[in-house]
Design a protein around this motif. Structure first.
Motif, PDB file in Angstrom:
ATOM      1  N   GLY A 112       1.488   5.106 -10.369  1.00 46.20           N
ATOM      2  CA  GLY A 112       0.229   4.660  -9.809  1.00 46.20           C
ATOM      3  C   GLY A 112       0.248   4.546  -8.302  1.00 46.20           C
ATOM      4  O   GLY A 112      -0.760   4.213  -7.680  1.00 46.20           O
ATOM      5  N   PHE A 113       1.427   4.819  -7.676  1.00 47.50           N
ATOM      6  CA  PHE A 113       1.534   4.694  -6.225  1.00 47.50           C
ATOM      7  C   PHE A 113       1.718   6.044  -5.568  1.00 47.50           C
ATOM      8  O   PHE A 113       1.203   6.294  -4.498  1.00 47.50           O
ATOM      9  CB  PHE A 113       2.706   3.761  -5.883  1.00 47.50           C
ATOM     10  CG  PHE A 113       2.698   3.274  -4.464  1.00 47.50           C
ATOM     11  CD1 PHE A 113       1.851   2.265  -4.083  1.00 47.50           C
ATOM     12  CD2 PHE A 113       3.551   3.823  -3.521  1.00 47.50           C
ATOM     13  CE1 PHE A 113       1.839   1.795  -2.774  1.00 47.50           C
ATOM     14  CE2 PHE A 113       3.550   3.366  -2.216  1.00 47.50           C
ATOM     15  CZ  PHE A 113       2.695   2.347  -1.844  1.00 47.50           C
ATOM     16  N   SER A 114       2.457   6.938  -6.189  1.00 49.30           N
ATOM     17  CA  SER A 114       2.676   8.269  -5.633  1.00 49.30           C
ATOM     18  C   SER A 114       3.052   9.213  -6.757  1.00 49.30           C
ATOM     19  O   SER A 114       3.446   8.789  -7.841  1.00 49.30           O
ATOM     20  CB  SER A 114       3.770   8.248  -4.569  1.00 49.30           C
ATOM     21  OG  SER A 114       5.006   7.900  -5.152  1.00 49.30           O
ATOM     22  N   VAL A 115       2.959  10.520  -6.490  1.00 44.65           N
ATOM     23  CA  VAL A 115       3.269  11.508  -7.518  1.00 44.65           C
ATOM     24  C   VAL A 115       4.773  11.739  -7.640  1.00 44.65           C
ATOM     25  O   VAL A 115       5.268  12.157  -8.684  1.00 44.65           O
ATOM     26  CB  VAL A 115       2.553  12.833  -7.211  1.00 44.65           C
ATOM     27  CG1 VAL A 115       3.114  13.506  -5.962  1.00 44.65           C
ATOM     28  CG2 VAL A 115       2.637  13.782  -8.397  1.00 44.65           C
ATOM     29  N   GLU A 174      -6.163  14.045  -5.996  1.00 39.51           N
ATOM     30  CA  GLU A 174      -5.177  13.582  -5.016  1.00 39.51           C
ATOM     31  C   GLU A 174      -5.818  12.605  -4.044  1.00 39.51           C
ATOM     32  O   GLU A 174      -5.250  11.562  -3.708  1.00 39.51           O
ATOM     33  CB  GLU A 174      -4.589  14.778  -4.265  1.00 39.51           C
ATOM     34  CG  GLU A 174      -3.623  14.412  -3.150  1.00 39.51           C
ATOM     35  CD  GLU A 174      -2.303  13.886  -3.642  1.00 39.51           C
ATOM     36  OE1 GLU A 174      -1.567  13.269  -2.831  1.00 39.51           O
ATOM     37  OE2 GLU A 174      -1.985  14.071  -4.833  1.00 39.51           O
ATOM     38  N   ALA A 175      -7.001  12.932  -3.574  1.00 38.08           N
ATOM     39  CA  ALA A 175      -7.689  12.071  -2.623  1.00 38.08           C
ATOM     40  C   ALA A 175      -8.073  10.733  -3.251  1.00 38.08           C
ATOM     41  O   ALA A 175      -7.977   9.686  -2.605  1.00 38.08           O
ATOM     42  CB  ALA A 175      -8.935  12.783  -2.084  1.00 38.08           C
ATOM     43  N   GLU A 176      -8.494  10.756  -4.504  1.00 33.99           N
ATOM     44  CA  GLU A 176      -8.828   9.503  -5.187  1.00 33.99           C
ATOM     45  C   GLU A 176      -7.592   8.600  -5.277  1.00 33.99           C
ATOM     46  O   GLU A 176      -7.670   7.388  -5.050  1.00 33.99           O
ATOM     47  CB  GLU A 176      -9.367   9.794  -6.587  1.00 33.99           C
ATOM     48  CG  GLU A 176     -10.740  10.452  -6.624  1.00 33.99           C
ATOM     49  CD  GLU A 176     -11.877   9.480  -6.353  1.00 33.99           C
ATOM     50  OE1 GLU A 176     -11.603   8.270  -6.228  1.00 33.99           O
ATOM     51  OE2 GLU A 176     -13.030   9.951  -6.254  1.00 33.99           O
ATOM     52  N   GLY A 177      -6.458   9.213  -5.620  1.00 29.22           N
ATOM     53  CA  GLY A 177      -5.229   8.421  -5.688  1.00 29.22           C
ATOM     54  C   GLY A 177      -4.811   7.888  -4.334  1.00 29.22           C
ATOM     55  O   GLY A 177      -4.334   6.749  -4.219  1.00 29.22           O
ATOM     56  N   LYS A 178      -4.986   8.696  -3.274  1.00 28.64           N
ATOM     57  CA  LYS A 178      -4.621   8.256  -1.928  1.00 28.64           C
ATOM     58  C   LYS A 178      -5.538   7.130  -1.458  1.00 28.64           C
ATOM     59  O   LYS A 178      -5.106   6.231  -0.737  1.00 28.64           O
ATOM     60  CB  LYS A 178      -4.688   9.456  -0.977  1.00 28.64           C
ATOM     61  CG  LYS A 178      -4.189   9.185   0.437  1.00 28.64           C
ATOM     62  CD  LYS A 178      -2.689   9.001   0.497  1.00 28.64           C
ATOM     63  CE  LYS A 178      -1.936  10.254   0.120  1.00 28.64           C
ATOM     64  NZ  LYS A 178      -2.135  11.413   0.995  1.00 28.64           N
ATOM     65  N   TRP A 179      -6.797   7.171  -1.843  1.00 27.45           N
ATOM     66  CA  TRP A 179      -7.719   6.088  -1.499  1.00 27.45           C
ATOM     67  C   TRP A 179      -7.221   4.767  -2.082  1.00 27.45           C
ATOM     68  O   TRP A 179      -7.252   3.724  -1.413  1.00 27.45           O
ATOM     69  CB  TRP A 179      -9.117   6.422  -2.004  1.00 27.45           C
ATOM     70  CG  TRP A 179     -10.094   5.281  -1.997  1.00 27.45           C
ATOM     71  CD1 TRP A 179     -10.629   4.667  -3.077  1.00 27.45           C
ATOM     72  CD2 TRP A 179     -10.654   4.622  -0.850  1.00 27.45           C
ATOM     73  NE1 TRP A 179     -11.476   3.654  -2.695  1.00 27.45           N
ATOM     74  CE2 TRP A 179     -11.516   3.619  -1.329  1.00 27.45           C
ATOM     75  CE3 TRP A 179     -10.500   4.782   0.528  1.00 27.45           C
ATOM     76  CZ2 TRP A 179     -12.232   2.774  -0.473  1.00 27.45           C
ATOM     77  CZ3 TRP A 179     -11.214   3.949   1.388  1.00 27.45           C
ATOM     78  CH2 TRP A 179     -12.066   2.962   0.890  1.00 27.45           C
ATOM     79  N   ARG A 229      -4.043   4.172  -2.950  1.00 27.34           N
ATOM     80  CA  ARG A 229      -2.766   3.868  -2.288  1.00 27.34           C
ATOM     81  C   ARG A 229      -2.984   3.255  -0.909  1.00 27.34           C
ATOM     82  O   ARG A 229      -2.259   2.336  -0.509  1.00 27.34           O
ATOM     83  CB  ARG A 229      -1.941   5.149  -2.166  1.00 27.34           C
ATOM     84  CG  ARG A 229      -0.623   4.967  -1.435  1.00 27.34           C
ATOM     85  CD  ARG A 229       0.146   6.266  -1.399  1.00 27.34           C
ATOM     86  NE  ARG A 229       1.305   6.189  -0.536  1.00 27.34           N
ATOM     87  CZ  ARG A 229       2.100   7.210  -0.252  1.00 27.34           C
ATOM     88  NH1 ARG A 229       1.854   8.390  -0.787  1.00 27.34           N
ATOM     89  NH2 ARG A 229       3.128   7.058   0.555  1.00 27.34           N
ATOM     90  N   ALA A 230      -3.960   3.751  -0.170  1.00 28.80           N
ATOM     91  CA  ALA A 230      -4.228   3.220   1.163  1.00 28.80           C
ATOM     92  C   ALA A 230      -4.717   1.779   1.108  1.00 28.80           C
ATOM     93  O   ALA A 230      -4.537   1.023   2.069  1.00 28.80           O
ATOM     94  CB  ALA A 230      -5.254   4.095   1.875  1.00 28.80           C
ATOM     95  N   GLN A 231      -5.350   1.403   0.004  1.00 28.69           N
ATOM     96  CA  GLN A 231      -5.748   0.009  -0.162  1.00 28.69           C
ATOM     97  C   GLN A 231      -4.552  -0.867  -0.523  1.00 28.69           C
ATOM     98  O   GLN A 231      -4.481  -2.037  -0.129  1.00 28.69           O
ATOM     99  CB  GLN A 231      -6.800  -0.105  -1.264  1.00 28.69           C
ATOM    100  CG  GLN A 231      -8.112   0.586  -0.952  1.00 28.69           C
ATOM    101  CD  GLN A 231      -9.067   0.529  -2.118  1.00 28.69           C
ATOM    102  OE1 GLN A 231      -9.477  -0.544  -2.574  1.00 28.69           O
ATOM    103  NE2 GLN A 231      -9.443   1.701  -2.635  1.00 28.69           N
TER     104      GLN A 231
END
Length: 602
Positions: free
Chosen positions: A382-385, A532-537, A539-541
């Motif tokens: 849930g944090f990175s691939v 990928e962008a949804e997951g990064k959003w 992660r950035a939070q």
């Protein structure tokens, strides 16, 4: 992303105080002074050894991760009393460090002293100002999962011994979860943090089913009974915590995940330990993104040349023409992707290819330390691939793990396709270069050989992440995959992601970006797939400043390489240079440069 648990959670772990006391240092002397060194050098070496000796007693989970196994049966204490002990100890260490005349130390000890001071300042600031223990439930979930995973994932001791330690820690996890419920203030907990931990919480059962249950028969008698009892008691404790997460924390969480300019700037200085300010990082990142997009267009022109139906690629394109050409060229790479169940196996293949290439082209010395590709443990998903998990510096000859997160079973076909378009075959090659060869795995294997245990324990994130990004370009420049232009395009895209990460991190936490602004940067400007962008959003939070480590570290590595080339002239040798860089033991890059190029330590 480098996911050494010690490096990733050191600040949180340093909040804790453990009931056990240190007995003997983890090494004969963590920063041992040579007989010819000054009295001040000897005093600092003793202080460095004391930091590791006493500090790891305060953070047993971290101690296990770096290979100090004196506290494998203990668990961190994040109660008010534990935090008070940690703060008092940290102030005492700072006072002792103030008593040493840093100007008289050897250059190596000057660097270690600056690293130690930064770590102590970081711990105290996080404890008293940032107060992660009061609003970030990841602190507790990371400790609970890491407490078991760190014991069971590597064979540093016989299985029965590790099982007995695991039983002792599992007995203490219910108290840790109770501390989480007592410490966390839902009014301060961001919604995304609460929801993420609620999804991860039961992952501890997967750890038990994966590592504990299949090996439980190796214990007999009272030891087996204690293990069974610990598991039996842990299950209702985790379910009780799950009920609180679902019923109280998630619905009541209303904290602000953006940390604001003042706290961001302070955290940036402490966590990156770089000479680059937030403003300089932003300026360089925006300029670099524009340059990389131009280079991507040049590659796209080569890919699309004479291809039927390809968009126009004039020498002076409009913004729309540049965007269309890059997207069209990327589409060719996106369509060449592995199947849903083939990602891990293809990653193994790319590791073989990258290792052979590095050796044949004399990029850097390749050590014999083992590396394995594994499925990412559930509690860390849930944090990175992907991440690289190196063994602790005190655990010698153990496996490095290149962990890949499997595609979730509940993903739709559309989500799976989006993911595999992002991590197409050429992109997995880039990912393997970054995470394993010659990126994180190789860097960790070299850095662990540095004689300073203190430096190894406090290894720099920007050094490690920056090196991994730097090596992506090194292999592309050396002709990886026979100079395949689509590979070069994916390498540039992966680098553009790193550049974008630094902009995104500031945009969200300082400039109050909306999700729409963030998605425009990720999807349109740096060409990431929607998933990928949804997951990064998310992660950035969940984090702040960590996303900047890739770009900042890479810029400092590129700067250091240029300075070394200028100093050596025609005598510059790439392999010798890379070996020399990695021989510094992964300090902040500015210190590696100062040591390597004989610049003033500052």
């Amino acid at each position: 992303m480098s996911r050494s648990l010690f490096a990733a959670s050191l600040l949180a772990l340093s909040l804790a105080a453990c009931q056990g006391q240190a007995t003997t240092p983890p090494t004969p002397a963590a920063g041992a002074a040579a007989p010819s060194e000054t009295a001040q050098d000897q005093a600092f070496a003793a202080l460095a050894a004391r930091f590791l000796d006493e500090g790891l007693a305060l953070s047993p989970v971290a101690a296990t991760q770096i290979g100090d196994h004196r506290f494998d049966a203990e668990l961190d204490d994040l109660s008010a009393e534990g935090r008070r002990k940690s703060a008092d100890w940290t102030r005492g260490m700072l006072a002792a460090l103030d008593g040493i005349d840093a100007a008289t130390l050897s250059r190596e000890h000057q660097v270690d002293a600056l690293i130690l001071r930064n770590q102590l300042d970081s711990t105290l600031w996080d404890l008293e100002t940032m107060q992660s223990w009061a609003w970030d439930p990841q602190v507790y979930s990371g400790l609970a999962g890491g407490a078991i995973y760190g014991l069971m994932a590597r064979e540093f001791a016989p299985m029965p011994e590790r099982l007995k330690s695991a039983a002792a820690r599992m007995e203490k996890i219910p108290a840790l979860l109770a501390q989480a419920r007592a410490n966390l203030d839902p009014a301060r907990v961001p919604k995304t943090h609460a929801e993420t931990v609620a999804r991860q919480n039961r992952g501890i059962f997967t750890l038990i089913e994966t590592f504990i249950t299949p090996n439980a028969d190796q214990l007999q008698g009272a030891d087996r009974a204690r293990l069974d009892a610990a598991i039996a008691a842990l299950r209702p404790a985790v379910e009780e915590h799950q009920a609180w997460l679902d019923g109280t924390l998630v619905p009541d969480a209303r904290g602000e995940f953006r940390i604001g300019a003042e706290r961001y700037d302070r955290k940036l200085r402490l966590s990156l330990n770089s000479s680059l300010s937030r403003q300089e990082i932003r300026r360089r990142a925006e300029a670099e993104l524009a340059r990389v997009r131009d280079e991507m267009y040049d590659v796209a022109k080569v890919v699309l040349k004479d291809r039927e139906g390809a968009p126009d690629t004039p020498d002076q394109p409009t913004g729309a023409q540049r965007q269309a050409a890059i997207e069209a060229a990327m589409e060719l790479a996106n369509e060449d992707r592995p199947g849903r169940e083939e990602v891990v196996e293809f990653a193994r293949h790319t590791l073989e290819v990258a290792t052979d290439f590095v050796r044949r082209h004399d990029i850097v010395t390749v050590p014999d330390d083992p590396v394995k590709i594994i499925l990412m443990p559930e509690f860390q998903r849930g944090f990175s691939v992907a991440y690289c998990d190196s063994p602790g510096p005190l655990d010698k000859g153990l496996d490095t793990y290149y962990a890949i997160s499997p595609i979730p079973d509940d993903w739709s076909d559309a989500q799976v396709t989006s993911f595999l378009r992002e991590y197409n075959r050429r992109m997995i090659h880039v990912l393997t270069i970054h995470e394993a060869m010659p990126g994180h795995y190789l860097e960790g294997a070299h850095s662990a050989k540095h004689p300073s245990t203190l430096r190894a324990a406090l290894r720099s994130g920007p050094f490690a992440e920056g090196w991994a990004v730097y090596t992506e370009r090194v292999l592309a420049d050396a002709g990886y995959l026979d100079k395949d232009p689509l590979f070069r395009l994916m390498q540039l895209k992966f680098y553009a992601r790193s550049v974008g990460n630094a902009i995104l991190d500031q945009g969200i936490h300082v400039d109050n970006w909306t999700k729409e602004q963030a998605m425009d940067l990720m999807v349109r400007q740096t060409f990431q797939q929607q998933s990928e962008a949804e997951g990064k959003w998310i992660r950035a939070q969940l984090s702040s400043t960590q996303l900047a480590t890739y770009f900042v570290g890479a810029q400092e590595h590129f700067d250091m390489r240029r300075a070394a080339e200028a100093k050596a002239g025609e005598a510059f040798d790439m392999k010798r240079y890379h070996d020399s860089v990695l021989a510094q033991g992964a300090p902040p890059v500015r210190f590696a440069r100062q040591l390597l190029l004989d610049e003033p330590i500052q």
